[in-house]
Design a protein around this motif. Structure first.
Motif, PDB file in Angstrom:
ATOM      1  N   VAL A 283      26.788   5.497   7.678  1.00  0.00           N
ATOM      2  CA  VAL A 283      26.275   5.903   6.370  1.00  0.00           C
ATOM      3  C   VAL A 283      26.245   7.427   6.267  1.00  0.00           C
ATOM      4  N   ARG A 284      25.879   8.074   7.353  1.00  0.00           N
ATOM      5  CA  ARG A 284      25.862   9.546   7.346  1.00  0.00           C
ATOM      6  C   ARG A 284      27.272  10.107   7.133  1.00  0.00           C
ATOM      7  N   ASP A 285      28.267   9.512   7.794  1.00  0.00           N
ATOM      8  CA  ASP A 285      29.652   9.927   7.578  1.00  0.00           C
ATOM      9  C   ASP A 285      30.093   9.661   6.142  1.00  0.00           C
ATOM     10  N   MET A 286      29.671   8.533   5.585  1.00  0.00           N
ATOM     11  CA  MET A 286      30.015   8.210   4.200  1.00  0.00           C
ATOM     12  C   MET A 286      29.477   9.274   3.247  1.00  0.00           C
ATOM     13  N   VAL A 287      28.228   9.684   3.446  1.00  0.00           N
ATOM     14  CA  VAL A 287      27.624  10.692   2.579  1.00  0.00           C
ATOM     15  C   VAL A 287      28.356  12.029   2.709  1.00  0.00           C
ATOM     16  N   ASN A 288      28.737  12.380   3.929  1.00  0.00           N
ATOM     17  CA  ASN A 288      29.405  13.669   4.150  1.00  0.00           C
ATOM     18  C   ASN A 288      30.841  13.687   3.631  1.00  0.00           C
ATOM     19  N   CYS A 289      31.515  12.536   3.662  1.00  0.00           N
ATOM     20  CA  CYS A 289      32.943  12.505   3.328  1.00  0.00           C
ATOM     21  C   CYS A 289      33.240  11.993   1.928  1.00  0.00           C
TER      22      CYS A 289
END
Length: 626
Positions: free
Chosen positions: A361-367
């Motif tokens: 989820v953190r990667d989704m928010v960043n990308c």
């Protein structure tokens, strides 16, 4: 070995004696019998009998050898006869049907010649008894239907004329037989027909009145899906509707999937991919490389290889909805967001158990800086850290969350404070511990909502809901869902003194704020709304011109007068759901309205109103009640 086949020759005097005996047709049994007769006639003893005894022993030995040779000869002859019979059978099999008929006719003539009294009935019995032997598995045979040569197997089907069929013809014959048997079967019982009709109504496949031409065509295509080769240039909207029907009937399989794949399409929607294999996903991404929208439900066989091929082929993805993609690894989720996240605008993920954690989820928010719509439901490995990450999405406008792990109220309030001003839809399902502070944060920060869902909660009070809708700067809602917001205590069925969940005061405030614009209202299991509140809201004088769907199931204070008031106050009403409302009885349903869930056991689940208007229906209910 001599020149004679199969006979072993013995060199010496015995060989000549054996030849002599065979030439004169003297058997070993005759020699033995003659020997016993002469012994009985001459029982004398003495040295004069020594020479005859030796000759007799030689004769016995020769007789035994002759008997053994005779057995071998007979065995050889039997083998030769069996081999000749096998050759004749093979020739008959190659001769085809004409040779069989000719041989059959000759056999009949011989039988009639041997017995002139043979009548027609005897000939029929002869026809039944006379059958050509079937080829054994592994042999070659000509198909009775298409006359092609094929290898016989234990599963080869028998044709109507007694011959064997090749595999394709056998399958066709089996399919035709099934159709004939289905046609001969008695019609389904009334109970099964009723369940099917009610199921189609609940799913929206069937509605009251005559079906449209589009409905009839779509149903006919779904009925004969095995015979459809292509759907032509069907519009995407109808193609998606047909995909829903195929999924409902469980016929979305590798054979029918190509019907929904065209290179010119920009979306692929499969609502039930349970039968699809890995190769089918590769075909999907190969045939439709320009897809922008991908919706796959029950993706049991979607794996990293298919996702990798999707990233390689499909570079225009904007919308991804994957349900039950549990064979996709955690690393592949990270790669998906990093490689395709820049263009993604919609992400919907549901029923993820094996992977997809807070780091993803953190990667989704960043990308995914352009992400506008996010739905995460029943993703069991995410928790409060994911809520904190989602609060950083800059363009988020539509948010749906259903998380199994515990999330603090502070995390929810932080999310609403940061993103609430841009949100147009907010859905928080089964956040059991969310309290009045969360509702207050929605009141203070959300001023663009058109859809609000707060369901399955037993902490927010009726006073909190009332405060939410009083003096709220948000425009009137078009979609409101507060189902199952109530106190649950088996020891206190009437509830606490201060009502928990949406009760009478909160319901009145909701309808005062959003009633004129509401299209969808779900207050199922809000069991502390009193009868007086329902009668005040739906009194016939108040009008809710946009309301099309109402669910009041298990609101146990509802009675027939409330239903009549809803008919009068909602001119555009299409569906009223009232399961578990046991005080509702003798309802007359007006035209164009579907009343769902009220009947007794012998009635239909859906009562479709036809033929009369609201005033006449209400008048009849008043007469019945009087």
């Amino acid at each position: 070995m001599s020149g004679r086949r199969g006979v072993n020759t013995v060199r010496g005097p015995q060989s000549a004696l054996t030849s002599f005996l065979a030439a004169n047709n003297i058997s070993a049994a005759q020699i033995a019998e003659d020997y016993r007769r002469r012994r009985a006639a001459d029982p004398g003893e003495g040295p004069s009998t020594a020479a005859p005894t030796q000759d007799q022993d030689e004769a016995l030995a020769a007789a035994a050898q002759a008997e053994e040779d005779e057995k071998k000869t007979k065995k050889r002859k039997r083998k030769e006869e069996d081999a000749i019979d096998e050759i004749k059978k093979a020739k008959k099999a190659k001769g085809g049907k004409a040779a069989d008929k000719k041989e059959k006719a000759n056999a009949k003539k011989k039988a009639k010649k041997a017995n002139p009294d043979l009548d027609d009935s005897d000939e029929e019995d002869y026809d039944i008894d006379y059958k050509k032997a079937k080829p054994a598995p592994g042999q070659f045979e000509h198909c009775e239907s298409c006359n092609k040569r094929f290898t016989v197997t234990p599963y080869s089907k028998e044709g109507p004329d007694g011959g064997l069929l090749c595999t394709p013809c056998g399958k066709e014959m089996t399919k035709d037989l099934k159709k004939e048997q289905k046609a001969l079967q008695p019609k389904a019982a009334a109970g099964k027909r009723r369940r099917k009709v009610e199921s189609e109504k609940l799913d929206g496949v069937s509605t009251g009145g005559a079906k449209s031409l589009v409905q009839l065509c779509l149903q006919r295509v779904a009925q004969h899906h095995d015979d459809v080769e292509e759907l032509g240039d069907l519009p995407p909207k109808l193609l998606e509707r047909l995909s829903e029907i195929f999924s409902k009937k469980r016929v979305m399989k590798p054979k029918t999937l190509p019907l929904f794949l065209r290179p010119d399409l920009d979306s692929v929607v499969v609502h039930d991919a349970a039968y699809l294999e890995e190769e089918d996903y590769l075909q999907m991404f190969s045939v439709v490389p320009n897809m922008k929208k991908l919706v796959l439900s029950n993706t049991c066989q979607l794996k990293d290889k298919s996702m990798d091929y999707m990233l390689e082929r499909c570079h225009e993805l904007r919308h991804i909805a994957l349900y039950a993609a549990n064979l996709v690894s955690e690393e592949m989720w990270h790669r998906l967001f990093r490689e395709a996240g820049a263009k993604l605008e919609v992400i919907k993920l549901k029923w993820l158990d094996a992977a997809f954690e807070d780091e993803a989820v953190r990667d989704m928010v960043n990308c995914c800086p352009n992400l506008e719509r996010l739905k995460l439901k029943l993703c069991r490995r995410i928790g409060q850290d994911s809520i904190d990450s989602i609060a950083e999405l800059p363009a988020l406008q539509h948010l749906t969350l259903h998380i199994g792990r515990e999330v603090s109220n502070d995390a929810l309030i932080n999310l609403i404070e940061k993103r609430g001003s841009l949100l147009e839809t907010l859905s928080l399902e089964k956040f059991l511990d969310a309290d009045d502070a969360v509702v207050e944060a929605i009141h203070d920060n959300c001023n663009r909502l058109s859809k609000l869902r707060l369901s399955e909660n037993d902490t927010i009070t009726d006073a909190g809901f009332t405060a939410l809708f009083d003096n709220w700067s948000n425009p009137p809602l078009t979609f409101a869902d507060f189902n199952s917001t109530r106190d649950v205590d088996n020891n206190n069925p009437t509830g606490p003194e201060e009502a928990v969940g949406l009760a009478s005061s909160g319901f009145a405030a909701l309808m005062a704020h959003s009633g004129p614009s509401l299209k969808h209202l779900d207050i199922a299991s809000c069991r502390f709304i009193e009868l007086s509140a329902f009668c005040d809201v739906f009194n016939g004088a108040q009008s809710y011109p946009a309301l099309e769907y109402i669910n009041i199931s298990f609101c146990n204070k509802v009675d027939t007068s409330v239903v009549a008031g809803i008919f009068q106050s909602c001119p555009k009403l299409k569906s009223l759901v009232a399961f578990g409302c046991f005080d509702v009885d003798n309802v007359v349903v007006p035209r164009s309205i579907a009343l769902i869930g009220v009947p007794r056991a012998q009635d239909a689940i859906i009562q479709q109103g036809m033929g009369i208007d609201v005033d006449e229906a209400v008048g009849r209910m008043v007469e019945v009640g009087a």
